[in-house]
Design a protein around this motif. Structure first.
Motif, short mmCIF file in Angstrom:
data_model
loop_
_atom_site.label_atom_id
_atom_site.label_comp_id
_atom_site.label_asym_id
_atom_site.label_seq_id
_atom_site.Cartn_x
_atom_site.Cartn_y
_atom_site.Cartn_z
N GLN A 289 40.80 70.75 81.95
CA GLN A 289 40.00 70.78 80.72
C GLN A 289 39.43 72.19 80.56
OE1 GLN A 289 39.04 68.51 78.47
NE2 GLN A 289 39.92 66.65 79.36
N SER B 225 47.16 63.43 82.52
CA SER B 225 47.24 62.66 83.77
C SER B 225 48.49 61.81 83.80
CB SER B 225 46.01 61.76 83.93
OG SER B 225 44.85 62.54 83.94
N THR B 226 48.84 61.26 82.64
CA THR B 226 50.04 60.44 82.56
C THR B 226 51.27 61.25 82.97
OG1 THR B 226 49.03 59.16 80.79
CG2 THR B 226 51.41 58.97 81.02
N GLU C 109 43.19 62.84 89.54
CA GLU C 109 41.96 62.92 88.77
C GLU C 109 40.89 62.07 89.45
OE1 GLU C 109 42.59 61.38 84.83
OE2 GLU C 109 40.89 62.48 84.05
N1 LIG Z 1 46.39 52.41 82.64
C1 LIG Z 1 46.44 52.60 81.32
N2 LIG Z 1 46.60 51.57 80.49
C2 LIG Z 1 46.65 51.74 79.16
N3 LIG Z 1 46.55 52.93 78.56
C3 LIG Z 1 46.38 54.00 79.33
C4 LIG Z 1 46.30 53.90 80.75
N4 LIG Z 1 46.13 55.14 81.26
C5 LIG Z 1 46.10 55.96 80.20
N5 LIG Z 1 46.25 55.30 79.05
C6 LIG Z 1 46.28 55.89 77.68
O1 LIG Z 1 47.25 56.89 77.66
C7 LIG Z 1 46.80 58.01 76.95
C8 LIG Z 1 46.89 59.25 77.82
O2 LIG Z 1 45.97 59.11 78.91
P1 LIG Z 1 45.82 60.19 80.05
O3 LIG Z 1 44.95 59.61 81.12
O4 LIG Z 1 47.14 60.66 80.46
O5 LIG Z 1 45.03 61.34 79.29
P2 LIG Z 1 44.49 62.72 79.82
O6 LIG Z 1 45.11 63.78 79.01
O7 LIG Z 1 44.63 62.81 81.28
O8 LIG Z 1 42.96 62.61 79.42
P3 LIG Z 1 41.64 63.11 80.19
O9 LIG Z 1 41.49 64.54 79.92
O10 LIG Z 1 40.54 62.32 79.55
O11 LIG Z 1 41.80 62.79 81.64
C9 LIG Z 1 45.39 57.69 76.49
O12 LIG Z 1 45.46 57.27 75.14
C10 LIG Z 1 44.98 56.58 77.37
O13 LIG Z 1 44.10 55.71 76.71
#
Ligand SMILES: Nc1ncnc2c1ncn2[C@@H]1O[C@H](COP(=O)(O)OP(=O)(O)OP(=O)(O)O)[C@@H](O)[C@H]1O
Ligand SMILES: [Mg+2]
Lengths: 240, 292
Positions: free
Chosen positions: A198, A47-48, A89
């Motif tokens: 996922q 998501s990041t 998401e």
């Molecule tokens: N707003 C935020 N503040 C601090 N940390 C964050 C924030 N958003 C995401 N993170 C951290 O950044 C990392 C990547 O998060 P991200 O949401 O991109 O994961 P993801 O691959 O999309 O996971 P998921 O499959 O659970 O959605 C994680 O360790 C998360 O805890």
């Protein structure tokens, strides 16, 4: 797909949330017309990555270029105008507005009344359930209907590149299939797709290429077919 | 019976003024979750600007227009200078900043214009009274009710029928999702301040005419009451703010009219406490739904 004709290109992109280093030098390319899938475990940074592309969060270093132009400093609302839409998401529909108003907000950046009307019809033809519920407050829609609305809303921006973040989340298997075939249709109609999932099995079925993300780093990339056969991918994401 | 009607009419006028102020509070809260403590002082600035216009010989409508526009711009400047940068830091920082702006406006006015009570010039709005079924109707009441009605209709139109209004509602619900639709959140917040502060200016002029006073601290009490009205109606809800304003005005007027004028101000706070105990989201506040 050569680098030259890349529509979207991420070069050594780093993102921090305060002290958390979420993306650690991501390199990723999406070619025009492709479906590229980004898979990985919870917290990997999928998501990041999409948020960084959309400009919702700022990169700490690296370059994001779109159609040859560096967009890493461009504000989010300008990025939409350039043709990048995101289905975030958790859908993030405007639950306090009607279905119609949600779709109209998708067309917020546009001035072509005729084109908007056409696209609205197109979306409602694609999702007849939304047509039946056009005046309803969006918060009262079922999860599946909300996902359709989120996709429809993104389509209303008339994107060249569509980013989808786990569109299958929380949907019944039949609906997942439907959503994936709609994504394929959207792609065939000329929209490039970057799909975060996922559900790696389904994602690899419709994608041309894919990347595997692990704790902020890309660990594997290749054609979707190759990756679907890859031992590590099978073990970690396809259940053996 | 006529007594009751008389009190209700007075309450309605008073309540309309609260309502005009309360919509600004609630819109600003809806979009950035900030209690804009300077909002009451924008009322005061509006009353002074209109007074200036009146002294220069402008009539009611031009004075109203100038006051609304001036305060709208003032509101945008306040947001830009005092809130935009502190907002991401913490809510408490923004709130502190708001209190600072409030004091700044009050004492700047006091410094330049003195603390004396002023009134609108005699010819600005000549008073007339009519009698209907034993109820005395002052043309001030009609002015307040008429102006409020027109402004509220315009406001409803903007919020529910225009592209900008849709963007405002979207941002107040989910700013990031709105950005993904290409909405510029900063300018939408600025527009909200623009509109809310214009409404406050109108309230200031009406208040000044209705109670025949203009002075640097005049915004305090109505500002506080309107805040209560906004919470009463459900903070974040525009229809709620209007309802809350009218209800509060009516209640106060009834209490005052039937011998309790000493308790008038206390009643507002008692109502606030009761509502918060029984229905913390306010009358029309449904949590996430129908925010603006
Ligand atoms: N707003 C935020 N503040 C601090 N940390 C964050 C924030 N958003 C995401 N993170 C951290 O950044 C990392 C990547 O998060 P991200 O949401 O991109 O994961 P993801 O691959 O999309 O996971 P998921 O499959 O659970 O959605 C994680 O360790 C998360 O805890
Ligand atoms: Mg995610």
């Amino acid at each position: 797909m050569g680098r030259v004709e890349a529509m979207l290109n991420l070069e050594d992109v780093n993102v921090h949330y305060g002290a958390i280093w979420a993306l650690k030098g991501i390199n990723l390319t999406v070619g025009e017309g492709e479906i590229v899938s980004l898979i990985g475990a919870n917290g990997a940074g999928k998501s990041t990555t999409l948020r960084a592309i959309s400009g919702i969060i700022k990169t700490s270093s690296g370059k994001i270029s779109y159609q040859g132009e560096d967009i890493s400093k461009t504000p989010a609302h300008e990025i939409v105008k350039k043709g990048i839409a995101q289905v975030p998401e958790g859908r993030r529909i405007f639950a306090n507005l009607t279905v119609m108003e949600n779709l109209e907000l998708g067309a917020y950046i546009r001035k072509d009344a005729k084109g908007i009307k056409q696209d609205m019809e197109g979306v409602l033809d694609r999702f007849p359930r939304l047509r039946e519920r056009i005046g309803q407050i969006a918060g009262t829609l079922s999860g599946g209907e909300q996902q359709m609305l989120a996709i429809g809303r993104a389509l209303m921006t008339r994107p060249k590149l569509m980013l989808l973040d786990e569109p299958s989340m929380g949907l019944a298997p039949l609906l997942v299939k439907e959503i994936f075939s709609i994504i394929q249709e959207i792609n065939q109609d000329g929209t490039t797709i970057l799909l975060v999932e996922q559900n790696a099995r389904m994602a690899l079925q419709i994608a041309h290429r894919a990347y595997v993300l692990e704790t902020g780093r890309i660990v594997l990339e290749g054609s979707a077919q190759e990756l679907a056969k890859h031992e590590d991918v099978k073990k970690a994401y396809l259940g053996g | 019976m006529t007594d009751l009607l008389q009190q209700l009419l007075n309450g309605l006028s008073q309540g309309s003024i609260y309502a005009l102020i309360a919509v600004g509070y609630t819109m600003i809260y809806g979009i950035i979750q900030l209690i804009n403590f300077a909002h009451g002082d924008v009322i005061m600035v509006g009353a002074y600007v209109a007074l200036g216009c009146a002294l220069m010989g402008l009539g009611f409508i031009p004075s109203l227009a100038v006051a609304m526009l001036t305060c709208a711009i003032l509101g945008v400047i306040i947001e830009r200078v005092a809130y935009r940068r502190v907002r991401p830091v913490s809510r408490l920082a923004a709130l502190t900043s708001a209190i600072g702006v409030s004091l700044f406006l009050e004492y700047t006015m006091m410094y330049f214009l003195g603390a004396d009570l002023r009134t609108y010039p005699a010819g600005f709005f000549p008073e007339r009274t009519y009698s209907l079924l034993g109820v005395t109707i002052n043309n001030k009441d009609l002015l307040v009710l008429g102006t409020t009605l027109v402004l509220v209709i315009i406001l409803q139109y903007i919020i529910y029928r225009t592209r900008t209004g849709k963007a405002m509602r979207a941002v107040s619900f989910d700013g990031q999702a709105a950005q993904l639709m290409g909405v510029n959140v900063n300018s939408t917040v600025a527009i909200t301040f623009f509109i809310g502060s214009a409404m406050a200016a109108a309230a200031g002029l009406l208040y000044g005419i209705y109670f025949n006073t203009v002075q640097p601290l005049m915004g305090l009490m109505p500002g506080l009451k309107a805040f209560i009205a906004a919470v009463l109606g459900g903070i974040g809800s525009v229809p709620g703010a209007m309802l809350g304003g009218i209800l509060l005005g009516m209640t106060e007027s009834l209490v005052a009219g039937f011998g309790g004028s000493m308790y008038r101000d206390a009643v507002a706070f008692i109502i606030l406490i009761l509502v918060l105990l029984i229905r913390p989201t306010g009358l029309l506040g449904k949590g996430a739904q129908e925010k603006v």
